[in-house]
Design a protein around this motif. Sequence first.
Motif, PDB file in Angstrom:
ATOM      1  N   ASP A 119       0.895  -1.159   0.000  1.00 30.94           N
ATOM      2  CA  ASP A 119       0.000   0.000   0.000  1.00 30.94           C
ATOM      3  C   ASP A 119       0.932   1.207   0.000  1.00 30.94           C
ATOM      4  O   ASP A 119       1.591   1.487   1.000  1.00 30.94           O
ATOM      5  CB  ASP A 119      -0.870  -0.014   1.253  1.00 30.94           C
ATOM      6  N   ASP A 122       0.419   3.808   3.179  1.00 31.88           N
ATOM      7  CA  ASP A 122       0.921   3.486   4.519  1.00 31.88           C
ATOM      8  C   ASP A 122       2.399   3.105   4.516  1.00 31.88           C
ATOM      9  O   ASP A 122       3.111   3.370   5.474  1.00 31.88           O
ATOM     10  CB  ASP A 122       0.103   2.330   5.126  1.00 31.88           C
ATOM     11  N   ASP A 123       2.849   2.459   3.416  1.00 26.44           N
ATOM     12  CA  ASP A 123       4.223   1.955   3.407  1.00 26.44           C
ATOM     13  C   ASP A 123       5.237   2.961   2.876  1.00 26.44           C
ATOM     14  O   ASP A 123       6.434   2.735   2.950  1.00 26.44           O
ATOM     15  CB  ASP A 123       4.308   0.673   2.544  1.00 26.44           C
ATOM     16  N   TYR A 126       3.001   8.185   3.340  1.00 18.87           N
ATOM     17  CA  TYR A 126       2.754   8.821   4.636  1.00 18.87           C
ATOM     18  C   TYR A 126       4.056   8.968   5.443  1.00 18.87           C
ATOM     19  O   TYR A 126       4.373  10.073   5.902  1.00 18.87           O
ATOM     20  CB  TYR A 126       1.666   8.075   5.432  1.00 18.87           C
ATOM     21  N   HIS A 148      -0.258  11.942  15.164  1.00 14.65           N
ATOM     22  CA  HIS A 148      -1.077  11.399  14.070  1.00 14.65           C
ATOM     23  C   HIS A 148      -2.568  11.552  14.409  1.00 14.65           C
ATOM     24  O   HIS A 148      -3.380  11.958  13.579  1.00 14.65           O
ATOM     25  CB  HIS A 148      -0.721   9.917  13.898  1.00 14.65           C
ATOM     26  N   HIS A 391      -5.729   4.519   0.447  1.00 15.59           N
ATOM     27  CA  HIS A 391      -4.780   3.434   0.178  1.00 15.59           C
ATOM     28  C   HIS A 391      -4.451   3.447  -1.308  1.00 15.59           C
ATOM     29  O   HIS A 391      -5.301   3.831  -2.122  1.00 15.59           O
ATOM     30  CB  HIS A 391      -5.369   2.060   0.532  1.00 15.59           C
TER      31      HIS A 391
END
Length: 414
Positions: A119, A122-123, A126, A148, A391
């Motif tokens: 993803d 997220d990986d 971000y 966060h 995502h």
Amino acid sequence: MAAASIFEQIQDYANRADPYPLYRELRKTPVVREADGSYVVSRYRDIAALVHDPRISSRRGALQGFIETDPPEHDKLRRTLNRHYGPPTTPDRIDRMRPELSEIVTGLIDRLVGRTEVDLVDDFAYPLPVTAICRLLGVPLEDEPRFHVWADALVQGLGPQAAGDEQARRGADDAWADLGRYFGTLIEAHREMPGQDLLSALVTDERTATVMSPAELQANASLLLFAGHETTVNLITNGMLTLLRHPATLERIREEPEYVIPTVEELLRYEPPVHFVSRTALDDIDIAGTTVPAGAHIYLALASGSRDPDHVRDPDLFDPDRHDPERFDVNPREGQHLGFLGGVHYCFGAPLARAETQIALTELARRLEHPRLLADPPPYRPNSALRGPRHLPVRFDRVRSAQELDTRQQVRAR
Ligand code: HEM
């Protein structure tokens, strides 16, 4: 019940993946009055004129950093922060940060080695801006789980969807207070033991205190941490999504890394992270034949303005070459977009956001072998004003190691 206005339809999550046909409709009436009394301005020329108009205000009451102040107070605060951040008075902190940004990007991609599906939000997209802004400001990355939560609450309080949503507004106010208290403690720590970071530079400069109260310093530090959060992540993610939809451009960046520079400019025009900003009319203002009364709330539809056919040719075409100066003889303003807005509130983080996104897209193009989308359109975040995928599932054959590529190939500073 009255039919939903075009602006209300834009807020509808069902239209998040492709709001652009609705912007086209919106521009047919350049200034629209909504049922709640707010006004929406959607053409490039009107927005570009308004950001230089002293009759519109960015004030929203509470102390929320210089983004919500007007000149001359705004300019004084911005100048003070800029003293330690960029030109003309100091060597550009962001240019000096480029090798460090490359290291962060390489480290994040190294963590993907061995995988064939990720993803990208997220990986990769971000963690990159969060790590970068933490390093720049001197905020410990270990505190990310705390801020966060506050950043999420702040985003929920932003944009047209939050108007009239008391719960979202209270949540954002509480998060802002928590973030301010957090910076209060951090500022004291930096005063006692300064480092090389921006916050240390600010607190140890005696001139800062003559311009900013301790509460204002906390608010502006909070603003810098927050402003780079959901904006840069969306530019990187919108960028990869667009490049995977236009593989020839991705391939060109892989072979010719300099091409990322006009590509990122075009992304800021074509798939920008910020779709709306808010203002208040201080006086009756005539905009394109409509009188917006003093006190009215105004939304500037930036993403619509950047796709205005009166401003750019073929606005719905993704074409990095339109930012080629050799083509400016046709329309010298063609390369201009509203991605970072303009006027006195022109994005303070623009050099950092550009550097991060240029490096991120170049390295992803170089290191992911045969990347493709697993969902098109991907699932989007709820917010219509800060728009981007929640995502971005991507599959690839493998991750090329940094060593097997020419690591000396770096994107030149702009
Ligand atoms: C791609 C990423 C980004 C985009 C698209 C973006 C976009 C914008 C826009 C449209 C504004 C004008 C807001 C308004 O006047 O209402 C703005 C202002 C601002 N941005 Fe960014 N931004 C990005 C990244 C960043 C980063 C990384 C930082 C932090 C270092 C940052 C800090 C700020 C600040 C402090 C302002 C207020 C400037 C002022 O009021 O003078 N932004 N940004």
